[in-house]
Structure formats: structure tokens, C-alpha cells
Design an enzyme around this catalytic site. Structure first.
Site, PDB file in Angstrom:
ATOM      1  N   LYS A  33       7.472   0.004   8.131  1.00 52.35           N
ATOM      2  CA  LYS A  33       7.881   1.320   7.623  1.00 52.35           C
ATOM      3  C   LYS A  33       8.257   2.236   8.792  1.00 52.35           C
ATOM      4  O   LYS A  33       9.215   2.997   8.731  1.00 52.35           O
ATOM      5  CB  LYS A  33       6.724   1.965   6.861  1.00 52.35           C
ATOM      6  CG  LYS A  33       6.417   1.360   5.513  1.00 52.35           C
ATOM      7  CD  LYS A  33       5.358   2.227   4.835  1.00 52.35           C
ATOM      8  CE  LYS A  33       4.823   1.618   3.570  1.00 52.35           C
ATOM      9  NZ  LYS A  33       3.717   2.416   3.001  1.00 52.35           N
TER      10      LYS A  33
ATOM     11  N   ASP B  51       2.771   7.374  -0.288  1.00 52.36           N
ATOM     12  CA  ASP B  51       1.913   6.545  -1.120  1.00 52.36           C
ATOM     13  C   ASP B  51       2.758   6.026  -2.276  1.00 52.36           C
ATOM     14  O   ASP B  51       3.607   6.750  -2.804  1.00 52.36           O
ATOM     15  CB  ASP B  51       0.717   7.351  -1.638  1.00 52.36           C
ATOM     16  CG  ASP B  51      -0.420   6.419  -2.051  1.00 52.36           C
ATOM     17  OD1 ASP B  51      -0.624   5.390  -1.387  1.00 52.36           O
ATOM     18  OD2 ASP B  51      -1.109   6.719  -3.047  1.00 52.36           O
TER      19      ASP B  51
ATOM     20  N   PHE C  87       7.448  -8.376  -1.262  1.00 50.43           N
ATOM     21  CA  PHE C  87       5.986  -8.388  -1.202  1.00 50.43           C
ATOM     22  C   PHE C  87       5.440  -7.718  -2.468  1.00 50.43           C
ATOM     23  O   PHE C  87       6.197  -7.238  -3.319  1.00 50.43           O
ATOM     24  CB  PHE C  87       5.501  -7.648   0.058  1.00 50.43           C
ATOM     25  CG  PHE C  87       5.770  -6.165   0.023  1.00 50.43           C
ATOM     26  CD1 PHE C  87       7.023  -5.662   0.322  1.00 50.43           C
ATOM     27  CD2 PHE C  87       4.768  -5.274  -0.352  1.00 50.43           C
ATOM     28  CE1 PHE C  87       7.276  -4.300   0.267  1.00 50.43           C
ATOM     29  CE2 PHE C  87       5.011  -3.896  -0.402  1.00 50.43           C
ATOM     30  CZ  PHE C  87       6.265  -3.418  -0.102  1.00 50.43           C
TER      31      PHE C  87
ATOM     32  N   LYS D  33      17.594  -4.273  -2.069  1.00 53.61           N
ATOM     33  CA  LYS D  33      16.327  -3.629  -2.471  1.00 53.61           C
ATOM     34  C   LYS D  33      16.108  -2.336  -1.682  1.00 53.61           C
ATOM     35  O   LYS D  33      15.733  -1.301  -2.234  1.00 53.61           O
ATOM     36  CB  LYS D  33      15.141  -4.583  -2.262  1.00 53.61           C
ATOM     37  CG  LYS D  33      13.840  -3.940  -2.716  1.00 53.61           C
ATOM     38  CD  LYS D  33      12.579  -4.637  -2.288  1.00 53.61           C
ATOM     39  CE  LYS D  33      11.392  -3.689  -2.472  1.00 53.61           C
ATOM     40  NZ  LYS D  33      10.148  -4.133  -1.867  1.00 53.61           N
TER      41      LYS D  33
ATOM     42  N   ARG E 228      10.964   3.615  -2.525  1.00 54.07           N
ATOM     43  CA  ARG E 228      10.709   4.096  -1.155  1.00 54.07           C
ATOM     44  C   ARG E 228      11.997   4.583  -0.508  1.00 54.07           C
ATOM     45  O   ARG E 228      12.038   5.604   0.180  1.00 54.07           O
ATOM     46  CB  ARG E 228      10.105   2.967  -0.319  1.00 54.07           C
ATOM     47  CG  ARG E 228       9.372   3.452   0.917  1.00 54.07           C
ATOM     48  CD  ARG E 228       8.550   2.352   1.594  1.00 54.07           C
ATOM     49  NE  ARG E 228       8.802   1.015   1.099  1.00 54.07           N
ATOM     50  CZ  ARG E 228       8.069   0.427   0.149  1.00 54.07           C
ATOM     51  NH1 ARG E 228       7.023   1.015  -0.352  1.00 54.07           N
ATOM     52  NH2 ARG E 228       8.385  -0.780  -0.284  1.00 54.07           N
TER      53      ARG E 228
HETATM   54  P1  IMP Z   1       1.655   1.584  -0.234  1.00 54.56           P
HETATM   55  O1  IMP Z   1       1.218   2.932  -0.693  1.00 54.56           O
HETATM   56  O2  IMP Z   1       3.047   1.548   0.305  1.00 54.56           O
HETATM   57  O3  IMP Z   1       0.657   0.936   0.675  1.00 54.56           O
HETATM   58  O4  IMP Z   1       1.717   0.647  -1.542  1.00 54.56           O
HETATM   59  C1  IMP Z   1       0.567   0.392  -2.350  1.00 54.56           C
HETATM   60  C2  IMP Z   1       0.738  -0.925  -3.095  1.00 54.56           C
HETATM   61  O5  IMP Z   1       1.843  -0.844  -3.998  1.00 54.56           O
HETATM   62  C3  IMP Z   1       1.059  -2.128  -2.191  1.00 54.56           C
HETATM   63  O6  IMP Z   1      -0.115  -2.739  -1.751  1.00 54.56           O
HETATM   64  C4  IMP Z   1       1.831  -3.037  -3.137  1.00 54.56           C
HETATM   65  O7  IMP Z   1       0.948  -3.799  -3.921  1.00 54.56           O
HETATM   66  C5  IMP Z   1       2.558  -2.070  -4.028  1.00 54.56           C
HETATM   67  N1  IMP Z   1       3.931  -1.839  -3.550  1.00 54.56           N
HETATM   68  C6  IMP Z   1       4.353  -0.789  -2.796  1.00 54.56           C
HETATM   69  N2  IMP Z   1       5.671  -0.884  -2.548  1.00 54.56           N
HETATM   70  C7  IMP Z   1       6.081  -2.019  -3.160  1.00 54.56           C
HETATM   71  C8  IMP Z   1       7.352  -2.656  -3.267  1.00 54.56           C
HETATM   72  O8  IMP Z   1       8.388  -2.204  -2.736  1.00 54.56           O
HETATM   73  N3  IMP Z   1       7.374  -3.799  -3.966  1.00 54.56           N
HETATM   74  C9  IMP Z   1       6.277  -4.340  -4.561  1.00 54.56           C
HETATM   75  N4  IMP Z   1       5.082  -3.790  -4.494  1.00 54.56           N
HETATM   76  C10 IMP Z   1       4.972  -2.626  -3.799  1.00 54.56           C
END
Ligand code: IMP
Length: 193
Positions: free
Chosen positions: A13, A69, A149, A172, A178
Site C-alpha cells: 500500500k 480501513d 488476496f 482491479k 481502495r
Molecule cells: P485492511 O483494512 O486493508 O487491512 O483490510 C481488512 C480485510 O479486508 C483484509 O484482511 C481482507 O480480508 C479484506 N480486504 C481488504 N481489501 C481487500 C481486497 O481488495 N480484496 C479482498 N479482500 C480485501
């Protein structure tokens, strides 16, 4: 050049945003400022969790910073897992275990509507701003694709007939939750600062 901290330990990121903002900003990660403590995500919403992280850094270092988040919200599950997306199947659960749990919970459920949401909290000169990115889609009945992922193999974005895990990362990263939130942050930083 203006310095800004991205309150994350995720190198991917960090690199992504460094490339985008390279013209006007030096983007520092948590390790660059010597912050090695885990910030507990105790909020009940994405906005609260994003805010907890950026507020912690802003208060301790008095430096401009932002954090993000992300959660997957599934309509038939009352918008769960939401803030619990990373630990849906339990603390320290793997991506695979979380996807298994999701498919299990949706077994026999017809309504597969879902959305990914990312909230970014920015502290700039002592004022907090929020940016959201959202993409709607549906949860498939089984995994499709190897890329990406998290929940990517079971998330079918609206308007496409492939899951996030079947898409090239370039696509994507153009349409994702994001990407949309980041685009708003970057536009703001490049035009307001
Ligand atoms: P974080 O806040 O970016 O850490 O995301 C929290 C959780 O959401 C991650 O552990 C993933 O399980 C899920 N997640 C976040 N972004 C993605 C994505 O782009 N694709 C699939 N799962 C995601």
C-alpha cells in the site's frame, strides 16, 4: 517537498501511494517514523478504525498523516463481516478460513449482494477529513481465480463477469474500493494543499 505519514505497515500500500504522490509529497510509513506499536482497531465502523490509527499518529508526532480501513459488507448477513473482515473466522484467521466461513454462512442464501468499502482518514494541519471508496457486487457460490488476496476469489464486481481474483491487477487496481478512496485523497492533497 511536504512530508506525510501513511499509518500502515503494509509495504505494498505504501509503495503504491508513494508512486502516485511522488511529485509533491514524501510519504513515510510507520517504521520510517520509529512507530512499532500495534494500534488496536477497537472501532465498530471503518470510519472509527481509520480515525483511531491516524489520530494516534497525529497526536504523538503532530505530523500530517492518513490511514485506511477496509471491509466487506454482505447484505444478507446484516453487512457483516464489515470491520471484522480480517478476523471473520477468528483472531489470526487466514484468508482461506475467512472465505470458507463466508461461503458457509451464505449456503442456501439467494441474496448474494455485497460491497467492499474503504474509508481513509486524513489529518491535515490539525483537521480531519474522510474519503470513501465503494464497489458493489455479489458473492459467488465457490472460488474463482488465483490472483489477489482476501475475499477476491468470491467477489464478483457489478458489471463484470469475472471475480477480482480472475482480473489482471491493473484492472482491479483501477476499479477497486481502495483505488476509488485513494483517488479522492490524492485529488484533495494535490488541489487543496
Ligand atoms: P485492511 O483494512 O486493508 O487491512 O483490510 C481488512 C480485510 O479486508 C483484509 O484482511 C481482507 O480480508 C479484506 N480486504 C481488504 N481489501 C481487500 C481486497 O481488495 N480484496 C479482498 N479482500 C480485501
Amino acid at each position: 517537498m511536504k512530508e506525510i505519514v501513511f499509518a500502515t505497515n503494509n509495504e505494498n500500500k505504501l509503495q503504491e501511494i508513494r508512486n502516485i504522490l511522488s511529485d509533491g509529497f514524501i510519504v513515510l510509513g510507520l517504521s520510517d517514523i520509529g512507530f512499532n506499536t500495534d494500534i488496536p482497531e477497537t472501532g465498530t465502523t471503518l470510519q472509527q478504525n481509520a480515525s483511531i490509527k491516524s489520530t494516534t499518529i497525529y497526536k504523538q508526532y503532530n505530523i500530517n498523516c492518513f490511514s485506511d480501513d477496509t471491509g466487506l459488507e454482505v447484505e444478507a448477513l446484516g453487512n457483516k463481516p464489515g470491520v471484522f473482515s480480517a478476523r471473520y473466522a477468528g483472531i489470526n484467521s487466514t484468508y482461506d478460513e475467512n472465505v470458507d466461513k463466508l461461503l458457509q454462512e451464505l449456503k442456501g442464501v439467494e441474496n448474494r449482494v455485497a460491497a467492499f468499502s474503504t474509508v481513509i482518514s486524513l489529518f491535515l494541519n490539525g483537521k480531519e477529513y474522510f474519503f470513501e471508496g465503494r464497489i458493489s457486487g455479489t458473492i459467488t457460490h465457490k472460488r474463482h481465480g488465483e490472483r489477489g488476496f482476501g475475499y477476491d476469489p468470491v467477489f464478483l464486481p457489478d458489471g463484470y463477469n469475472v471475480t477480482f481474483a480472475q482480473m489482471l491487477p491493473e484492472l482491479k487496481n483501477k476499479i477497486s474500493h481502495r483505488a476509488l478512496a485513494t483517488k479522492k485523497l490524492v485529488f484533495f492533497l494535490q488541489n487543496e494543499v
